[in-house]
Motif scaffolding. Sequence first.
Motif, PDB file in Angstrom:
ATOM      1  N   ALA A 147       0.895  -1.297   0.162  1.00 17.74           N
ATOM      2  CA  ALA A 147      -0.042   0.072  -0.041  1.00 17.74           C
ATOM      3  C   ALA A 147       0.786   1.145   0.042  1.00 17.74           C
ATOM      4  O   ALA A 147       0.474   2.268   0.421  1.00 17.74           O
ATOM      5  CB  ALA A 147      -0.880   0.104   1.165  1.00 17.74           C
ATOM      6  N   GLY A 148       2.179   1.160  -0.622  1.00 19.90           N
ATOM      7  CA  GLY A 148       3.096   2.345  -0.706  1.00 19.90           C
ATOM      8  C   GLY A 148       3.382   2.991   0.613  1.00 19.90           C
ATOM      9  O   GLY A 148       4.003   4.089   0.898  1.00 19.90           O
ATOM     10  N   ARG A 149       3.378   1.844   1.797  1.00 20.49           N
ATOM     11  CA  ARG A 149       3.726   2.535   3.052  1.00 20.49           C
ATOM     12  C   ARG A 149       4.328   1.541   3.975  1.00 20.49           C
ATOM     13  O   ARG A 149       5.458   1.764   4.608  1.00 20.49           O
ATOM     14  CB  ARG A 149       2.158   2.945   3.659  1.00 20.49           C
ATOM     15  N   TYR A 150       4.165   0.283   3.853  1.00 16.64           N
ATOM     16  CA  TYR A 150       4.682  -0.809   4.813  1.00 16.64           C
ATOM     17  C   TYR A 150       5.725  -1.498   4.048  1.00 16.64           C
ATOM     18  O   TYR A 150       5.209  -2.419   3.021  1.00 16.64           O
ATOM     19  CB  TYR A 150       3.427  -1.744   5.214  1.00 16.64           C
ATOM     20  N   ARG A 151       6.844  -1.610   4.359  1.00 15.68           N
ATOM     21  CA  ARG A 151       7.868  -2.442   3.796  1.00 15.68           C
ATOM     22  C   ARG A 151       8.419  -3.634   4.549  1.00 15.68           C
ATOM     23  O   ARG A 151       8.644  -3.534   5.657  1.00 15.68           O
ATOM     24  CB  ARG A 151       9.264  -1.467   3.667  1.00 15.68           C
ATOM     25  N   LEU A 152       7.988  -4.838   3.697  1.00 10.90           N
ATOM     26  CA  LEU A 152       8.421  -5.865   4.576  1.00 10.90           C
ATOM     27  C   LEU A 152       9.917  -6.313   4.653  1.00 10.90           C
ATOM     28  O   LEU A 152      10.480  -6.271   3.805  1.00 10.90           O
ATOM     29  CB  LEU A 152       7.548  -7.295   3.427  1.00 10.90           C
ATOM     30  N   LEU A 153      10.181  -6.508   5.736  1.00  9.69           N
ATOM     31  CA  LEU A 153      11.440  -7.011   5.889  1.00  9.69           C
ATOM     32  C   LEU A 153      11.837  -8.220   6.195  1.00  9.69           C
ATOM     33  O   LEU A 153      13.003  -8.699   6.007  1.00  9.69           O
ATOM     34  CB  LEU A 153      11.634  -6.138   7.583  1.00  9.69           C
ATOM     35  N   GLY A 154      10.876  -9.081   6.408  1.00 13.47           N
ATOM     36  CA  GLY A 154      11.296 -10.506   6.841  1.00 13.47           C
ATOM     37  C   GLY A 154       9.998 -11.205   7.501  1.00 13.47           C
ATOM     38  O   GLY A 154       9.228 -10.569   8.187  1.00 13.47           O
ATOM     39  N   PRO A 155      10.054 -12.625   7.344  1.00 18.99           N
ATOM     40  CA  PRO A 155       8.763 -13.447   8.058  1.00 18.99           C
ATOM     41  C   PRO A 155       8.900 -13.362   9.353  1.00 18.99           C
ATOM     42  O   PRO A 155      10.204 -13.830   9.947  1.00 18.99           O
ATOM     43  CB  PRO A 155       8.815 -14.653   7.061  1.00 18.99           C
ATOM     44  N   LEU A 156       7.872 -13.358  10.292  1.00 19.10           N
ATOM     45  CA  LEU A 156       8.149 -13.700  11.765  1.00 19.10           C
ATOM     46  C   LEU A 156       7.532 -14.966  11.945  1.00 19.10           C
ATOM     47  O   LEU A 156       7.806 -15.653  12.561  1.00 19.10           O
ATOM     48  CB  LEU A 156       7.093 -12.745  12.277  1.00 19.10           C
ATOM     49  N   GLY A 157       6.493 -15.566  10.995  1.00 23.50           N
ATOM     50  CA  GLY A 157       5.934 -16.852  11.483  1.00 23.50           C
ATOM     51  C   GLY A 157       5.043 -17.129  10.159  1.00 23.50           C
ATOM     52  O   GLY A 157       4.709 -16.454   9.418  1.00 23.50           O
ATOM     53  N   GLU A 158       4.734 -18.292   9.940  1.00 21.62           N
ATOM     54  CA  GLU A 158       4.176 -19.000   8.535  1.00 21.62           C
ATOM     55  C   GLU A 158       3.277 -20.146   9.360  1.00 21.62           C
ATOM     56  O   GLU A 158       3.629 -20.963  10.094  1.00 21.62           O
ATOM     57  CB  GLU A 158       5.069 -19.538   7.684  1.00 21.62           C
ATOM     58  N   GLY A 159       1.917 -20.068   8.733  1.00 21.92           N
ATOM     59  CA  GLY A 159       0.888 -21.083   9.094  1.00 21.92           C
ATOM     60  C   GLY A 159       0.156 -21.586   8.133  1.00 21.92           C
ATOM     61  O   GLY A 159       0.789 -20.985   7.006  1.00 21.92           O
ATOM     62  N   GLY A 160      -0.711 -22.134   8.018  1.00 22.14           N
ATOM     63  CA  GLY A 160      -1.464 -22.959   6.924  1.00 22.14           C
ATOM     64  C   GLY A 160      -2.160 -21.968   5.934  1.00 22.14           C
ATOM     65  O   GLY A 160      -2.477 -22.105   4.955  1.00 22.14           O
ATOM     66  N   MET A 161      -2.601 -20.610   6.789  1.00 22.90           N
ATOM     67  CA  MET A 161      -3.239 -19.865   5.922  1.00 22.90           C
ATOM     68  C   MET A 161      -2.441 -18.474   5.592  1.00 22.90           C
ATOM     69  O   MET A 161      -2.832 -17.666   4.855  1.00 22.90           O
ATOM     70  CB  MET A 161      -4.471 -19.302   6.619  1.00 22.90           C
ATOM     71  N   GLY A 162      -1.124 -18.524   5.658  1.00 19.80           N
ATOM     72  CA  GLY A 162      -0.277 -17.322   5.381  1.00 19.80           C
ATOM     73  C   GLY A 162       1.040 -16.950   6.126  1.00 19.80           C
ATOM     74  O   GLY A 162       1.350 -17.750   6.963  1.00 19.80           O
ATOM     75  N   VAL A 163       1.399 -16.053   5.956  1.00 19.30           N
ATOM     76  CA  VAL A 163       2.604 -15.454   6.822  1.00 19.30           C
ATOM     77  C   VAL A 163       2.507 -13.971   7.384  1.00 19.30           C
ATOM     78  O   VAL A 163       1.590 -13.152   7.064  1.00 19.30           O
ATOM     79  CB  VAL A 163       3.650 -15.231   5.462  1.00 19.30           C
ATOM     80  N   VAL A 164       2.989 -14.010   8.633  1.00 22.18           N
ATOM     81  CA  VAL A 164       2.965 -12.583   9.547  1.00 22.18           C
ATOM     82  C   VAL A 164       4.508 -12.174   9.208  1.00 22.18           C
ATOM     83  O   VAL A 164       5.422 -12.850   9.462  1.00 22.18           O
ATOM     84  CB  VAL A 164       2.706 -13.077  10.866  1.00 22.18           C
TER      85      VAL A 164
END
Length: 270
Positions: free
Chosen positions: A3-20
């Motif tokens: 959204a032009g604002r939040y730069r992803l730096l790295g995964p914190l955790g991953e589950g069956g439905m996606g990634v934080v």
Amino acid sequence: MIAGRYRLLGPLGEGGMGVVWRARDEVLGREVAVKEVRAPAGLPGPDVQRLYARLEREAWAAARISHRNVVTVYDVATEDARPWIVMELIRGLSLSEVLDAEGPMPPQRAARIGAEVLAALRSAHGSGVLHRDVKPGNVLLANDGRVVLTDFGIAMVEGSSALTMTGELIGSPEFLAPERALGRTPGPASDLWSLGVLLYAATEGNSPFRQNTPLSTLRAVVDEELPPPRRAGALAPVIEGLLRKDPAERPSAGEAERQLRTVAAGGGRT
């Protein structure tokens, strides 16, 4: 960049439905957690939309609860026609990670964590929100000592329409209350049952009703007696009260929190 604002730096955790993801809010100059949901490959269009609607409802449900033990939701951003939930970044470990690393915990420590989770649930219930998936993986133990309940992705809000397909199992079977396993309408007491299973697992080292398959687990939840807690000490009567099959026989949230804080302070039956 989301959204032009939040730069992803790295995964914190991953589950069956996606990634934080750990991310940086470039507007406010702070780190945040961003939850991405990935629809499974081949999922029909209507089911994909239902999945994204559930994600947005998670943000809505959590955002209406203001409590130190509930993760704070900052924003719902849209990127690639998908919603991304922007939350406070909790530095620490989940309760499930702590139990995996350290094994069963002393009753006093489990009671303190349980009391904080129950405080979060009382706030949620007061806002008309049922969590419906209370389990160790959804409880974060922050480095600063906070206990934070997260992942309201399957929460049910009073007045909202059902977003689940008929027959879909919502929640983790071994933490599901008997009334929900039987298809009855859940209430606040259903979250208290899940908390009871969490406390049992935290002190005993295993979930009381887990079987080899989801179906046999649900059957055990409904029909089998609770295996007596062996390590729970003063916490045992609280666990047994929360895990009464009839939701009307479980203690109120206020009474259960009082009991947990008594045990956490070193009191209660030994």
